[in-house]
Design an enzyme around this catalytic site. Structure first.
Site: not given
Length: 170
Positions: A6, A46-49
């Site tokens: 993201l 993950a946080g942005d994956e």
């Protein structure tokens, strides 16, 4: 295997707080869910994956079309109750079975490397994994070899070692 990273998501959390970031993630999840084909599977890694396992894609053209569809889905703005909009965007790395790997680990690593290729093309882009990405990382000294001991828990003795190659992305 498609890996969505993201774009600008850290800025969402930093600017609006984690509660808003969570709302934006829920919005993105709903948008992705509506863009997926039957049988495809998405999950936050993950946080942005976000990883997307695509089933029954017939070659690069179809994988690229799916990536474009997912990028468009993520690009839909989230509107807050207060009236402001947040757009996160996504860059997508793609690895194909069996060309780029024959295990989940290899495909995920290939897609992860390809995300960096996508980001080099600019936000909202996609890129296929290529062996040249691995060779470039080797030539630049970004890959480091580490040994992890395997220990017999009962005796505490080292009974072997596992060789690990880590990508140290500067």
């Amino acid at each position: 295997m498609l890996l969505l990273n993201l774009d600008r998501f850290k800025h969402v959390n930093d600017s609006y707080g984690h509660a808003t970031g969570d709302e934006v993630l829920r919005h993105i999840a709903h948008r992705l869910e509506s863009a997926l084909r039957p049988g495809d599977l998405a999950g936050r890694l993950a946080g942005d994956e976000i990883g997307v396992l695509v089933r029954h894609a017939h070659g690069e053209d179809e994988a690229a079309a799916i990536a474009r569809s997912l990028i468009a889905a993520v690009a839909e703005p989230w509107r807050s109750p207060g009236g402001f909009e947040v757009v996160a965007g996504a860059s997508v790395g793609i690895s194909l079975f069996p060309r780029h790997g024959d295990s989940a680990q290899a495909l995920l690593q290939g897609a992860h490397a390809a995300v960096y290729g996508a980001k080099e093309r600019g936000r909202g882009a996609w890129c296929f994994f290529s062996e040249t990405m691995t060779r470039a990382a080797l030539a630049l000294g970004h890959l480091q070899l580490h040994y992890q001991p395997q220990v017999d828990i009962a005796s505490g003795r080292v009974i072997g070692a596992e060789a690990l190659v880590r990508w140290m992305d500067p």
